[in-house]
Design a protein around this motif. Structure first.
Motif, PDB file in Angstrom:
ATOM      1  N   ASP A  49       0.808  -1.222   0.000  1.00  0.00           N
ATOM      2  CA  ASP A  49       0.000   0.000   0.000  1.00  0.00           C
ATOM      3  C   ASP A  49       0.840   1.270   0.000  1.00  0.00           C
ATOM      4  OD1 ASP A  49      -2.162  -1.697   0.080  1.00  0.00           O
ATOM      5  OD2 ASP A  49      -2.525  -1.431   2.225  1.00  0.00           O
ATOM      6  N   LYS A  50       1.799   1.381   0.906  1.00  0.00           N
ATOM      7  CA  LYS A  50       2.579   2.618   1.039  1.00  0.00           C
ATOM      8  C   LYS A  50       3.437   2.859  -0.202  1.00  0.00           C
ATOM      9  CE  LYS A  50       2.662   5.170   3.980  1.00  0.00           C
ATOM     10  NZ  LYS A  50       1.880   6.392   4.171  1.00  0.00           N
ATOM     11  N   GLU A  51       4.084   1.816  -0.693  1.00  0.00           N
ATOM     12  CA  GLU A  51       4.917   1.979  -1.886  1.00  0.00           C
ATOM     13  C   GLU A  51       4.053   2.412  -3.081  1.00  0.00           C
ATOM     14  OE1 GLU A  51       8.546  -0.158  -4.331  1.00  0.00           O
ATOM     15  OE2 GLU A  51       7.417  -1.361  -2.893  1.00  0.00           O
ATOM     16  N   TRP A  52       2.900   1.786  -3.247  1.00  0.00           N
ATOM     17  CA  TRP A  52       1.997   2.157  -4.333  1.00  0.00           C
ATOM     18  C   TRP A  52       1.527   3.606  -4.165  1.00  0.00           C
ATOM     19  CZ3 TRP A  52       0.748   0.825  -9.031  1.00  0.00           C
ATOM     20  CH2 TRP A  52      -0.391   1.359  -9.602  1.00  0.00           C
ATOM     21  N   GLU A  53       1.211   3.985  -2.936  1.00  0.00           N
ATOM     22  CA  GLU A  53       0.755   5.354  -2.666  1.00  0.00           C
ATOM     23  C   GLU A  53       1.841   6.373  -3.032  1.00  0.00           C
ATOM     24  OE1 GLU A  53      -0.878   8.030   1.107  1.00  0.00           O
ATOM     25  OE2 GLU A  53      -0.446   5.903   1.409  1.00  0.00           O
ATOM     26  N   ILE A  54       3.085   6.078  -2.696  1.00  0.00           N
ATOM     27  CA  ILE A  54       4.190   6.985  -3.027  1.00  0.00           C
ATOM     28  C   ILE A  54       4.384   7.064  -4.535  1.00  0.00           C
ATOM     29  CG2 ILE A  54       6.705   7.275  -2.888  1.00  0.00           C
ATOM     30  CD1 ILE A  54       6.468   6.264   0.053  1.00  0.00           C
ATOM     31  N   LEU A  55       4.410   5.920  -5.215  1.00  0.00           N
ATOM     32  CA  LEU A  55       4.579   5.918  -6.668  1.00  0.00           C
ATOM     33  C   LEU A  55       3.426   6.659  -7.348  1.00  0.00           C
ATOM     34  CD1 LEU A  55       5.908   2.313  -7.386  1.00  0.00           C
ATOM     35  CD2 LEU A  55       7.206   4.447  -7.347  1.00  0.00           C
ATOM     36  N   SER A  56       2.220   6.476  -6.857  1.00  0.00           N
ATOM     37  CA  SER A  56       1.066   7.177  -7.426  1.00  0.00           C
ATOM     38  C   SER A  56       1.177   8.679  -7.201  1.00  0.00           C
ATOM     39  CB  SER A  56      -0.231   6.646  -6.813  1.00  0.00           C
ATOM     40  OG  SER A  56      -0.409   5.291  -7.151  1.00  0.00           O
ATOM     41  N   PHE A  57       1.619   9.077  -6.029  1.00  0.00           N
ATOM     42  CA  PHE A  57       1.799  10.498  -5.714  1.00  0.00           C
ATOM     43  C   PHE A  57       2.856  11.125  -6.629  1.00  0.00           C
ATOM     44  CE2 PHE A  57       4.252  13.664  -3.261  1.00  0.00           C
ATOM     45  CZ  PHE A  57       3.265  14.625  -3.080  1.00  0.00           C
ATOM     46  N   LEU A  58       3.968  10.425  -6.830  1.00  0.00           N
ATOM     47  CA  LEU A  58       5.051  10.957  -7.669  1.00  0.00           C
ATOM     48  C   LEU A  58       4.704  10.876  -9.160  1.00  0.00           C
ATOM     49  CD1 LEU A  58       8.114   9.530  -5.724  1.00  0.00           C
ATOM     50  CD2 LEU A  58       7.309  11.905  -5.771  1.00  0.00           C
ATOM     51  N   ASP A  59       3.907   9.903  -9.555  1.00  0.00           N
ATOM     52  CA  ASP A  59       3.411   9.760 -10.924  1.00  0.00           C
ATOM     53  C   ASP A  59       4.509   9.892 -11.983  1.00  0.00           C
ATOM     54  OD1 ASP A  59       1.362   9.241 -12.768  1.00  0.00           O
ATOM     55  OD2 ASP A  59       1.007  11.380 -13.097  1.00  0.00           O
ATOM     56  N   GLY A  60       5.616   9.199 -11.750  1.00  0.00           N
ATOM     57  CA  GLY A  60       6.716   9.195 -12.717  1.00  0.00           C
ATOM     58  C   GLY A  60       7.793  10.232 -12.449  1.00  0.00           C
ATOM     59  N   ILE A 133      14.443   3.891  -7.591  1.00  0.00           N
ATOM     60  CA  ILE A 133      13.548   2.733  -7.562  1.00  0.00           C
ATOM     61  C   ILE A 133      13.484   2.179  -6.144  1.00  0.00           C
ATOM     62  CG2 ILE A 133      13.942   2.130  -9.980  1.00  0.00           C
ATOM     63  CD1 ILE A 133      15.823  -0.145  -8.936  1.00  0.00           C
ATOM     64  N   ASP A 134      12.510   1.303  -5.937  1.00  0.00           N
ATOM     65  CA  ASP A 134      12.366   0.546  -4.696  1.00  0.00           C
ATOM     66  C   ASP A 134      12.008   1.442  -3.521  1.00  0.00           C
ATOM     67  OD1 ASP A 134      12.218  -1.619  -3.072  1.00  0.00           O
ATOM     68  OD2 ASP A 134      14.340  -2.141  -3.166  1.00  0.00           O
ATOM     69  N   PHE A 135      10.773   1.891  -3.488  1.00  0.00           N
ATOM     70  CA  PHE A 135      10.266   2.761  -2.423  1.00  0.00           C
ATOM     71  C   PHE A 135       9.559   1.968  -1.329  1.00  0.00           C
ATOM     72  CE2 PHE A 135      11.082   5.867  -5.652  1.00  0.00           C
ATOM     73  CZ  PHE A 135      11.243   7.076  -4.994  1.00  0.00           C
ATOM     74  N   GLU A 136       9.851   0.682  -1.192  1.00  0.00           N
ATOM     75  CA  GLU A 136       9.119  -0.136  -0.222  1.00  0.00           C
ATOM     76  C   GLU A 136       9.297   0.335   1.216  1.00  0.00           C
ATOM     77  OE1 GLU A 136      11.819  -4.058   0.664  1.00  0.00           O
ATOM     78  OE2 GLU A 136      10.779  -3.960  -1.244  1.00  0.00           O
TER      79      GLU A 136
END
Length: 191
Positions: A49-60, A133-136
């Motif tokens: 959840d947290k990693e996905w939330e961060i990647l979604s927030f940064l959006d590339g 990469i790798d924001f887990e």
């Protein structure tokens, strides 16, 4: 071809190869049915959840762009680049490091702390940019320290740089991030 369906959305892909594995997850390179190459991260023993939330927030921005999320995995942009470690000793090393410092500053401004940028393989240089990469283990925080982490791990260990000058930049960063970023870039350029 593997097909996953979630809420009416179907994701079809073929696994090309395994590209990484850690204690908490495995990452595969895959080809999506639309022809894009992507990375798929499967969680072994952590919540994504947290990693996905961060990647979604940064959006590339400074990180892989998220594409699709399942329950125990997610699909993201495949970052085709070389890790920082492969540049050590080359004429390109400091240019890549400057881009990494800039992106670390951007993450700090966004309130995202990666937490593991002292690992060379989390910093990838592509043909166009540097991405992390790798924001887990990443978190949202009011006091991120990505820039200071890179400065401490890479430049403080570099015999080429005066530790007193670097400490002044650390102090300045705590007061004026942009000015400190500009100062370290000038210092690297002059060295």
């Amino acid at each position: 071809m593997i097909i996953f369906e979630k809420k009416g959305t179907k994701i079809r892909y073929d696994i090309i190869e395994k590209i990484g594995e850690g204690n908490r997850g495995e990452v595969y390179k895959a080809k999506l049915e639309d022809g894009r190459v992507a990375a798929i991260k499967w969680a072994k023993n952590y919540e994504i959840d947290k990693e996905w939330e961060i990647l979604s927030f940064l959006d590339g921005l400074c990180a892989p762009k998220p594409i699709y999320r399942g329950k125990r995995y997610f699909i993201m942009e495949y970052v085709d680049g070389k890790p920082l470690k492969e540049y050590i000793g080359s004429s390109e090393y400091y240019e890549v490091l400057k881009k990494a410092l800039h992106n670390a500053y951007v993450l700090d401004e966004k309130g995202v702390f990666h937490g593991q940028l002292g690992r060379y393989y989390h910093i990838l240089n592509t043909a166009r940019e540097v991405k992390f990469i790798d924001f887990e283990r990443g978190v949202f925080t009011q006091n991120p320290r990505n820039f200071l982490q890179i400065l401490g791990y890479y430049l403080f260990r570099d015999e080429k740089y005066d530790k007193k000058a670097l400490n002044l930049i650390v102090d300045l960063y705590k007061k004026n991030r942009k000015e400190a970023l500009n100062k370290i870039i000038r210092l690297i350029d002059e060295s």
